[in-house]
Design an enzyme around this catalytic site. Sequence first.
Site, PDB file in Angstrom:
ATOM      1  N   GLY A   1     -59.115  -4.680 128.884  1.00 42.82           N
ATOM      2  CA  GLY A   1     -58.441  -3.708 129.750  1.00 42.82           C
ATOM      3  C   GLY A   1     -59.128  -3.536 131.093  1.00 42.82           C
ATOM      4  O   GLY A   1     -59.239  -2.433 131.624  1.00 42.82           O
ATOM      5  N   LEU A   2     -59.574  -4.644 131.671  1.00 41.95           N
ATOM      6  CA  LEU A   2     -60.414  -4.571 132.869  1.00 41.95           C
ATOM      7  C   LEU A   2     -59.623  -4.505 134.174  1.00 41.95           C
ATOM      8  O   LEU A   2     -60.199  -4.218 135.221  1.00 41.95           O
ATOM      9  CB  LEU A   2     -61.328  -5.805 132.935  1.00 41.95           C
ATOM     10  CG  LEU A   2     -62.311  -5.981 131.778  1.00 41.95           C
ATOM     11  CD1 LEU A   2     -62.997  -7.342 131.871  1.00 41.95           C
ATOM     12  CD2 LEU A   2     -63.362  -4.872 131.800  1.00 41.95           C
TER      13      LEU A   2
ATOM     14  N   TYR B   1     -57.116  -2.815 136.293  1.00 41.36           N
ATOM     15  CA  TYR B   1     -56.243  -1.704 136.695  1.00 41.36           C
ATOM     16  C   TYR B   1     -55.183  -2.257 137.654  1.00 41.36           C
ATOM     17  O   TYR B   1     -55.513  -2.952 138.614  1.00 41.36           O
ATOM     18  CB  TYR B   1     -57.090  -0.631 137.393  1.00 41.36           C
ATOM     19  CG  TYR B   1     -56.284   0.557 137.842  1.00 41.36           C
ATOM     20  CD1 TYR B   1     -55.664   1.385 136.909  1.00 41.36           C
ATOM     21  CD2 TYR B   1     -56.128   0.846 139.198  1.00 41.36           C
ATOM     22  CE1 TYR B   1     -54.911   2.468 137.318  1.00 41.36           C
ATOM     23  CE2 TYR B   1     -55.384   1.927 139.619  1.00 41.36           C
ATOM     24  CZ  TYR B   1     -54.774   2.731 138.677  1.00 41.36           C
ATOM     25  OH  TYR B   1     -54.017   3.803 139.086  1.00 41.36           O
TER      26      TYR B   1
ATOM     27  N   SER C   1     -52.872  -6.335 130.938  1.00 37.92           N
ATOM     28  CA  SER C   1     -54.304  -6.161 130.647  1.00 37.92           C
ATOM     29  C   SER C   1     -54.574  -4.744 130.150  1.00 37.92           C
ATOM     30  O   SER C   1     -55.321  -4.534 129.191  1.00 37.92           O
ATOM     31  CB  SER C   1     -55.135  -6.474 131.903  1.00 37.92           C
ATOM     32  OG  SER C   1     -56.306  -5.709 131.972  1.00 37.92           O
TER      33      SER C   1
ATOM     34  N   ASN D   1     -56.426 -18.190 140.616  1.00 38.86           N
ATOM     35  CA  ASN D   1     -57.326 -17.322 141.380  1.00 38.86           C
ATOM     36  C   ASN D   1     -58.673 -17.978 141.674  1.00 38.86           C
ATOM     37  O   ASN D   1     -59.584 -17.325 142.171  1.00 38.86           O
ATOM     38  CB  ASN D   1     -57.588 -16.006 140.631  1.00 38.86           C
ATOM     39  CG  ASN D   1     -56.317 -15.294 140.257  1.00 38.86           C
ATOM     40  OD1 ASN D   1     -56.030 -15.127 139.090  1.00 38.86           O
ATOM     41  ND2 ASN D   1     -55.543 -14.903 141.238  1.00 38.86           N
TER      42      ASN D   1
ATOM     43  N   GLU E   1     -57.680 -13.485 146.626  1.00 39.53           N
ATOM     44  CA  GLU E   1     -57.386 -13.830 145.228  1.00 39.53           C
ATOM     45  C   GLU E   1     -56.901 -15.270 145.102  1.00 39.53           C
ATOM     46  O   GLU E   1     -56.325 -15.676 144.098  1.00 39.53           O
ATOM     47  CB  GLU E   1     -56.356 -12.851 144.666  1.00 39.53           C
ATOM     48  CG  GLU E   1     -56.799 -11.385 144.736  1.00 39.53           C
ATOM     49  CD  GLU E   1     -57.660 -10.936 143.558  1.00 39.53           C
ATOM     50  OE1 GLU E   1     -57.402 -11.345 142.427  1.00 39.53           O
ATOM     51  OE2 GLU E   1     -58.621 -10.148 143.776  1.00 39.53           O
TER      52      GLU E   1
ATOM     53  N   HIS F   1     -50.365  -9.717 141.891  1.00 40.69           N
ATOM     54  CA  HIS F   1     -50.484 -10.930 142.715  1.00 40.69           C
ATOM     55  C   HIS F   1     -49.071 -11.343 143.107  1.00 40.69           C
ATOM     56  O   HIS F   1     -48.120 -11.126 142.346  1.00 40.69           O
ATOM     57  CB  HIS F   1     -51.106 -12.090 141.920  1.00 40.69           C
ATOM     58  CG  HIS F   1     -52.560 -11.959 141.633  1.00 40.69           C
ATOM     59  ND1 HIS F   1     -53.115 -12.258 140.407  1.00 40.69           N
ATOM     60  CD2 HIS F   1     -53.591 -11.598 142.421  1.00 40.69           C
ATOM     61  CE1 HIS F   1     -54.421 -12.070 140.442  1.00 40.69           C
ATOM     62  NE2 HIS F   1     -54.741 -11.651 141.655  1.00 40.69           N
TER      63      HIS F   1
ATOM     64  N   ASN G   1     -53.136 -10.768 128.690  1.00 45.43           N
ATOM     65  CA  ASN G   1     -54.062 -10.287 129.711  1.00 45.43           C
ATOM     66  C   ASN G   1     -53.442 -10.412 131.112  1.00 45.43           C
ATOM     67  O   ASN G   1     -54.136 -10.339 132.117  1.00 45.43           O
ATOM     68  CB  ASN G   1     -55.369 -11.089 129.658  1.00 45.43           C
ATOM     69  CG  ASN G   1     -56.523 -10.246 129.138  1.00 45.43           C
ATOM     70  OD1 ASN G   1     -56.456  -9.018 129.176  1.00 45.43           O
ATOM     71  ND2 ASN G   1     -57.576 -10.893 128.687  1.00 45.43           N
TER      72      ASN G   1
ATOM     73  N   CYS H   1     -50.519 -18.724 136.427  1.00 39.79           N
ATOM     74  CA  CYS H   1     -51.880 -18.196 136.629  1.00 39.79           C
ATOM     75  C   CYS H   1     -52.903 -19.204 136.121  1.00 39.79           C
ATOM     76  O   CYS H   1     -54.038 -19.243 136.580  1.00 39.79           O
ATOM     77  CB  CYS H   1     -52.114 -16.919 135.840  1.00 39.79           C
ATOM     78  SG  CYS H   1     -51.043 -15.576 136.285  1.00 39.79           S
TER      79      CYS H   1
END
Length: 446
Positions: A20-21, A23, A28, A110, A174, A250, A363, A369
């Site tokens: 859950g990193l 925000y 995620s 990324n 990013e 993104h 995630n 991605c």
Amino acid sequence: MKQFEVNFDGLVGPTHNYAGLSYGNVASQNNANAASSPKQAAKQGLQKMKALTELGMVQGVLAPQERPDISALRRLGFTGSDATVLEKAAKEAPVLFAACCSASSMWTANAATVSPGADTADGRIHFTPANLTNKFHRSLEPEVTGRILKAIFSDDKYFQHHKHLPENEHFGDEGAANHTRLCRNYGESGIEIFVYGRYAFDSSKPAPKRYPARQTREACEAVARLHGLDNEQVVYIQQNPDVIDQGVFHNDVIAVGNQNVLFYHEQAFMDTQKALSEIRQKYGEGDLHFIQVNTDQVSVNDAVRSYLFNTQILTLPNGEMAIIAPMECRENNSVYNYLSQLTEQNTPIKQVKYFDVKQSMQNGGGPACLRLRVAMTEAEVAAVNPNTLLNEGLYQRLNLWVDKHYRDSLTFADLADPQLLVESRTALDELTQIMKLGSVYPFQQD
Ligand code: SUG
């Protein structure tokens, strides 16, 4: 001279987990603390890569990073043996600890921004690793990303590497997730589109209110300068701040381009008409397909949940295009209906293929991605470290390597297990030999 778009997919690392990193990244946050399966995640990724080679594509592999990141934890003041560092960090600062364990380098969209030789002043392919400053766990990536890219694209006759932008939110970058390129053929000069979420040095300009805009306009301009791009071939577009606030963290969550196709949601950009006319004017002669998906066809919410735009649009060897979509697009009615009729329309997109990349999707990472695109000529492909290009042999070897080193399941408690660090380092050490990368990891340099 043949020209290709090569997709370099991130191999999922042995610590893949849900912490859950991120925000602003709905998936995620929603899956925080669920149990993960690193083995399944790595295999799902490998299967997608293999399927692309079977479609006739050239497919590359980018190695994962060393996690848990012991050097980052030491830099933050944790001392003692590696095992003690893990134990103390997990107990005293669990959030920091989780950040230092993330396998987030798997999302190689990324990893960097890449400009092909046809667009750059010196005719070489330029790479700038993304600094990923907005999220602490991702800001740990650029240094090693740079090393891995240099180990793959080492010939300075063809490849030019830049250092990542200053590690400050003003230059939040990013990478390719906010960059797409339109062109007639991969080897011809194209239009490089940079999408940003806010201006860093002008707070009077519009910006999202709820979630962070990770990419700044100033970062985009710096990358374009570094790569020696001609202003006449660059288009900067501001992302619609309202969609960032709905979870579009993104641009590749709401738009994707390939050759003469730009596929995007009606609400993706701030001033769509202005952006499209600039693209058309700079693109010049030739067929250009703007495929706009309207809100009454697919809502922003459905686009974010299904990752309709985080699909890969591939040009197949027969010249037709195919969409590589996550299974979630098949499971969402409006998205599935949209995609089913899209292939009947008068556009180059003629087929849709669905893949199970659920471990990554949970995630917030879809098919697009997971890959870094590099448009290359035959001579440039020949200059790539050949041990990083997927063929049947490498596919088999990597599958066996995953079977040997990866766990079936991982929870937060497992991350502090000193044995996991040993397993990960053993795996990565072996991987650098399989892919002939040299000593790219901090543990190999101490
Ligand atoms: O940066 N998720 C990644 C997902 C990146 C997706 N990439 C593109 N759209 N190109 C991110 O938000 C989640 C990690 C965690 O919560 O455990 C994470 O880092």
